[in-house]
Design a protein around this motif. Structure first.
Motif, short mmCIF file in Angstrom:
data_model
loop_
_atom_site.label_atom_id
_atom_site.label_comp_id
_atom_site.label_asym_id
_atom_site.label_seq_id
_atom_site.Cartn_x
_atom_site.Cartn_y
_atom_site.Cartn_z
N PHE A 175 -75.78 -90.92 -65.66
CA PHE A 175 -75.81 -90.31 -64.34
C PHE A 175 -75.79 -91.38 -63.24
CE2 PHE A 175 -78.04 -88.50 -60.64
CZ PHE A 175 -77.20 -87.43 -60.37
N TYR A 176 -76.68 -92.36 -63.34
CA TYR A 176 -76.71 -93.35 -62.25
C TYR A 176 -75.50 -94.28 -62.30
CZ TYR A 176 -78.97 -96.83 -65.35
OH TYR A 176 -79.28 -97.70 -66.37
N LYS B 5 -57.56 -97.59 -57.95
CA LYS B 5 -57.16 -97.14 -56.60
C LYS B 5 -57.26 -95.63 -56.46
CE LYS B 5 -55.75 -101.25 -55.28
NZ LYS B 5 -56.74 -102.09 -54.70
N MET B 6 -58.05 -95.00 -57.31
CA MET B 6 -58.14 -93.55 -57.30
C MET B 6 -58.55 -93.01 -55.93
SD MET B 6 -59.80 -91.06 -60.03
CE MET B 6 -60.19 -89.40 -59.59
N LEU C 62 -70.64 -95.72 -59.57
CA LEU C 62 -69.18 -95.85 -59.66
C LEU C 62 -68.48 -95.10 -58.53
CD1 LEU C 62 -66.60 -96.78 -61.14
CD2 LEU C 62 -66.78 -94.69 -62.52
N ARG C 63 -68.90 -93.89 -58.26
CA ARG C 63 -68.23 -93.15 -57.19
C ARG C 63 -68.44 -93.80 -55.84
NH1 ARG C 63 -71.22 -87.45 -55.87
NH2 ARG C 63 -72.82 -88.38 -54.59
N SER C 64 -69.58 -94.44 -55.64
CA SER C 64 -69.81 -95.17 -54.39
C SER C 64 -68.96 -96.43 -54.34
CB SER C 64 -71.30 -95.52 -54.27
OG SER C 64 -71.56 -96.08 -53.02
N LYS D 2 -65.35 -89.25 -53.33
CA LYS D 2 -66.19 -88.07 -53.25
C LYS D 2 -66.01 -87.25 -54.53
CE LYS D 2 -67.02 -83.91 -50.62
NZ LYS D 2 -66.50 -82.99 -49.63
N THR D 3 -67.12 -86.99 -55.22
CA THR D 3 -67.07 -86.17 -56.43
C THR D 3 -68.22 -85.18 -56.43
OG1 THR D 3 -68.40 -87.72 -57.72
CG2 THR D 3 -66.01 -87.99 -57.84
#
Length: 182
Positions: A44-45, A22-23, A50-52, A57-58
């Protein structure tokens, strides 16, 4: 785009997210995110997917030499921030200032500073977190179990040795894409 990232991450690649899933909904708007073990360009990918998936947003830093056209446009679109490693300025303070300037800034990096096996992590991320007064969030790049485990935010103390012991313990047994570099 998020739907496509989820399909690739979960269904095609077979990865999963465990821990602090839930970050993106948390109140942590600023953090240093360390992802380890960093053993391959595949990291990298996985990180981008993961962020998507998390809708998080990172940003990340990379040597400025990588930000040449057209690759530089892609890196910036993915949240890349170029750093000139040859200028004699305090990189820790430069990054800490980025945190102060922005309302939301989560910077992801590899604590090893390379994809090769290292005996010791670099310490810059730790000093950046302390200088910016932001937590460290740990994420595993566990290719053996195909999972990213996400920690709760961890605020560095004044005991660097104990803090690094705690962080190393979090990654114990995790194998990267190239296990011999883990």
């Amino acid at each position: 785009m998020r739907w496509l990232a989820k399909r690739i991450y979960f269904n095609i690649l077979g990865w999963k997210v465990v821990g602090n899933t839930k970050m993106s909904q948390s109140k942590v708007k600023k953090a240093i995110i360390i992802a380890a073990p960093h053993t391959s360009w595949h990291d990298f990918y996985i990180g981008i997917l993961l962020r998507s998936v998390l809708h998080l947003k990172t940003n990340f830093i990379a040597k400025k030499e990588l930000f040449v056209f057209p690759f530089g446009l892609v890196l910036k679109a993915f949240g890349g921030v170029p750093i000139d490693r040859h200028i004699k300025e305090n990189k820790v303070q430069v990054i800490a200032n980025l945190f102060k300037e922005k309302e939301e800034f989560r910077m992801a990096l590899a604590p090893e500073g390379t994809r090769k096996k290292v005996d010791k992590w670099r310490t810059g991320f730790y000093y950046m977190a302390k200088a910016a007064k932001v937590p460290i969030v740990m994420i595993t790049l566990d290719f053996e179990n195909k999972q990213n485990r996400i920690s709760e935010p961890f605020y560095p103390t004044d005991d660097m040795e104990a803090d690094f012991k705690f962080m190393h313990e979090y990654y114990k047994g995790v194998k990267g894409k190239i296990p011999k570099y883990s």
